[in-house]
Design an enzyme around this catalytic site. Structure first.
Site, PDB file in Angstrom:
ATOM      1  N   ALA A 283       0.768  -1.241   0.000  1.00 39.01           N
ATOM      2  CA  ALA A 283       0.000   0.000   0.000  1.00 39.01           C
ATOM      3  C   ALA A 283       0.804   1.298   0.000  1.00 39.01           C
ATOM      4  O   ALA A 283       0.261   2.345  -0.354  1.00 39.01           O
ATOM      5  CB  ALA A 283      -0.953  -0.004   1.180  1.00 39.01           C
TER       6      ALA A 283
ATOM      7  N   GLY B 157       0.434   5.083  -0.344  1.00 39.70           N
ATOM      8  CA  GLY B 157      -0.931   5.176   0.154  1.00 39.70           C
ATOM      9  C   GLY B 157      -1.940   5.765  -0.828  1.00 39.70           C
ATOM     10  O   GLY B 157      -3.074   6.035  -0.439  1.00 39.70           O
TER      11      GLY B 157
ATOM     12  N   ASP C  47       4.494  -9.111   6.153  1.00 37.26           N
ATOM     13  CA  ASP C  47       4.794  -9.828   4.925  1.00 37.26           C
ATOM     14  C   ASP C  47       3.475 -10.425   4.411  1.00 37.26           C
ATOM     15  O   ASP C  47       2.623 -10.799   5.218  1.00 37.26           O
ATOM     16  CB  ASP C  47       5.782 -10.951   5.288  1.00 37.26           C
TER      17      ASP C  47
ATOM     18  N   CYS D 190       2.490  -1.118 -12.492  1.00 38.11           N
ATOM     19  CA  CYS D 190       2.651   0.040 -13.390  1.00 38.11           C
ATOM     20  C   CYS D 190       3.665  -0.329 -14.478  1.00 38.11           C
ATOM     21  O   CYS D 190       4.648   0.374 -14.680  1.00 38.11           O
ATOM     22  CB  CYS D 190       3.018   1.298 -12.623  1.00 38.11           C
TER      23      CYS D 190
HETATM   24  N1  SAM Z   1      -0.246   0.913  -3.872  1.00 38.81           N
HETATM   25  C1  SAM Z   1       0.719   1.978  -3.669  1.00 38.81           C
HETATM   26  C2  SAM Z   1       0.057   3.313  -3.944  1.00 38.81           C
HETATM   27  O1  SAM Z   1      -0.937   3.354  -4.679  1.00 38.81           O
HETATM   28  O2  SAM Z   1       0.513   4.328  -3.399  1.00 38.81           O
HETATM   29  C3  SAM Z   1       1.977   1.748  -4.481  1.00 38.81           C
HETATM   30  C4  SAM Z   1       2.578   0.415  -4.219  1.00 38.81           C
HETATM   31  S1  SAM Z   1       4.120   0.072  -4.994  1.00 38.81           S
HETATM   32  C5  SAM Z   1       3.631  -0.201  -6.617  1.00 38.81           C
HETATM   33  C6  SAM Z   1       4.477  -1.511  -4.402  1.00 38.81           C
HETATM   34  C7  SAM Z   1       4.738  -1.625  -2.924  1.00 38.81           C
HETATM   35  O3  SAM Z   1       5.039  -3.000  -2.629  1.00 38.81           O
HETATM   36  C8  SAM Z   1       5.915  -0.818  -2.427  1.00 38.81           C
HETATM   37  O4  SAM Z   1       5.512   0.036  -1.394  1.00 38.81           O
HETATM   38  C9  SAM Z   1       6.903  -1.859  -1.918  1.00 38.81           C
HETATM   39  O5  SAM Z   1       7.597  -1.454  -0.781  1.00 38.81           O
HETATM   40  C10 SAM Z   1       6.021  -3.046  -1.611  1.00 38.81           C
HETATM   41  N2  SAM Z   1       6.738  -4.335  -1.662  1.00 38.81           N
HETATM   42  C11 SAM Z   1       8.019  -4.574  -2.027  1.00 38.81           C
HETATM   43  N3  SAM Z   1       8.314  -5.881  -1.915  1.00 38.81           N
HETATM   44  C12 SAM Z   1       7.200  -6.490  -1.468  1.00 38.81           C
HETATM   45  C13 SAM Z   1       6.891  -7.829  -1.143  1.00 38.81           C
HETATM   46  N4  SAM Z   1       7.781  -8.807  -1.274  1.00 38.81           N
HETATM   47  N5  SAM Z   1       5.650  -8.093  -0.687  1.00 38.81           N
HETATM   48  C14 SAM Z   1       4.742  -7.121  -0.568  1.00 38.81           C
HETATM   49  N6  SAM Z   1       4.981  -5.829  -0.869  1.00 38.81           N
HETATM   50  C15 SAM Z   1       6.195  -5.519  -1.314  1.00 38.81           C
END
Ligand code: SAM
Length: 460
Positions: free
Chosen positions: A109, A112, A159, A229
């Site tokens: 998230a 955010g 996680d 994205c």
């Molecule tokens: N949904 C957010 C928004 O709209 O502001 C953007 C999310 S970004 C595309 C992906 C997120 O996944 C990052 O914040 C990252 O830290 C997190 N992430 C990285 N590795 C991950 C993992 N193994 N499991 C879950 N989340 C992870």
């Protein structure tokens, strides 16, 4: 902007040479600036622009202002969000209809953007668990959730696998997966240098793992919303095909108006939807919907601890702060801070308290000391904060000085706690001692920019 040859190879093979050229051209152009207005706080915001077709609160701005110099940005009046990301609003509307008493997990998230959209969509109803695995990013998430000011959001730092401890808990899970970031090349040219075929492969494998790990937490019949994205099939439609083949998930097609100009991506009978800068006035986004088709044994989740409710005698003090008509519960967190939360979801939040790492929950009202509430910053941002509290509405420069923590005195005859507002939008608290004011803005919320120097530039 020179784009990686491997990236070009993928796009040409997926969409053909002409689409590649259109995309390449569009990536060279400046990105659009868009914001999503807060449905309730928008009445305090003066921004104007043209609508984003797929989200009723989305707005394209004709130019990019210095958002830091707008107090309503700090008060949560709007969120600066890429237009394609707001497509989530359209999807939620399609899937949920008018039923908003649902449990939603936004698994990846931070910072955010999509979580604050979901909170606005739910409009105080249901329960949103907004999760981020990386600790420092989870705190950025917390502060953006705090700004949106809803009482039905819990921020966790877990996680994806940890959610297996709460089987069949959620009606909707959003996996906005970490990805190779191709869709952000235009906005963040530095990400071009981080792109590699190896990284695409690595991201694709990680995305599969994330979806599989979190799936037990989804209810039978619940929806898993998958987004990235990026443009490449490996991280997008191939993962949808993989999830449909290997997990109890069925791909769901959406009926999308033609004028959105969304590109449908089809493979092996599965469908996803692509936004890209040559198609819309937006950056890149892939979106697909899956529905869970499996009942699993869940049973009652065993819990050993529970948040402690505030004793009845203190409740009248707390009630004065909220205009909410919903049935609230007030409870203490382990640091003795009082939180306001919707009572119908108290049992569920206790389950999460046992099984997840909660870093924020509902509205943190503050600390009760001898029947006086020392208000927390989050209470100042609450959308249902009582209209009867002592307030001090400050003009622009003084509001910014408050946000910079350089405001030392205020002209108010009212002593004690004052809610600082800008155009009536809550920004934070001060305590007026008469000869001076104590500023209770937390350091994390403080503006670090030299406001006077930058205002000269912005308003010259
Ligand atoms: N949904 C957010 C928004 O709209 O502001 C953007 C999310 S970004 C595309 C992906 C997120 O996944 C990052 O914040 C990252 O830290 C997190 N992430 C990285 N590795 C991950 C993992 N193994 N499991 C879950 N989340 C992870």
């Amino acid at each position: 902007m020179i784009l990686p040859s491997g990236f070009k190879k993928n796009i040409v093979s997926q969409w053909g040479q002409t689409s590649w050229e259109q995309l390449e051209n569009a990536i060279q152009k400046p990105p659009a600036t868009s914001v999503r207005l807060h449905p309730i706080k928008q009445k305090f915001v003066t921004l104007e622009g043209s609508p984003v077709p797929w989200c009723p609160f989305g707005l394209y701005l004709s130019e990019r202002p210095v958002f830091t110099l707008d107090p309503s940005f700090h008060g949560g009046g709007y969120y600066v969000q890429e237009a394609a990301s707001m497509f989530l609003w359209f999807v939620l509307e399609k899937l949920t209809g008018s039923n908003k008493e649902i449990t939603v997990l936004d698994l990846c998230a931070a910072p955010g953007g999509k979580s604050s959209l979901i909170a606005s969509f739910l409009d105080h109803h249901g329960l949103l668990v907004s999760n981020e695995v990386i600790k420092n990013r989870a705190y950025i998430l917390k502060s953006n959730i705090e700004k949106s000011g809803y009482h039905n959001v819990v921020v966790t730092q877990n996680d994806p696998k940890d959610f297996q401890n709460v089987p069949e808990f959620f009606d909707i899970i959003l996996v906005d997966a970490p990805c190779s970031g191709e869709g952000m090349f235009r906005k963040d040219p530095a990400s071009i240098h981080e792109w590699s075929e190896d990284n695409v492969e690595l991201c694709s494998a990680r995305q599969k793992r994330i979806v599989a790990d979190v799936l037990p937490a989804l209810k039978n019949g619940g929806y898993l919303l998958y987004s990235t994205c990026t443009y490449n099939d490996f991280e997008n439609i191939d993962n949808i095909v993989w999830a449909s083949d290997h997990l109890p998930l069925e791909n769901v097609a959406l009926d999308i108006p033609d004028f959105y100009n969304v590109l449908p991506i089809h493979k092996k009978g599965k469908t996803g939807y692509q936004f890209a800068p040559h198609l819309q006035n937006s950056e890149g986004l892939f979106f697909s919907v899956l529905q869970k088709q499996q009942k699993q044994e869940s049973g009652k989740i065993k819990t050993t601890k529970s948040f402690v409710k505030v004793p009845n005698k203190s409740i009248p003090v707390l009630k004065k702060y909220s205009d909410s008509t919903m049935e609230p519960v007030y409870f203490f967190d382990p640091n003795e801070e009082v939180h306001l939360f919707p009572a119908p979801y108290f049992e569920l939040v206790n389950v999460l308290y046992n099984k997840c790492r909660i870093i924020y929950c509902g509205i943190n009202m503050g600390r009760l000391i001898k029947e006086e509430l020392i208000p927390n910053h989050s209470l100042a941002l609450y959308i249902l904060l009582s209209g009867y509290l002592q307030k001090l509405d400050l003009p622009l420069v003084q509001s910014l000085e408050f946000l910079q923590k350089s405001l030392n005195d205020v002209s108010s005859d009212e002593k004690g706690w004052l809610l600082i507002t800008y155009r009536n939008l809550g920004l934070g608290w001060v305590k007026n001692l008469g000869n001076r004011v104590n500023n209770y803005l937390p350091n994390e919320a403080k503006i670090r920019m030299d406001i006077h120097k930058n205002m000269d530039k912005e308003f010259m």
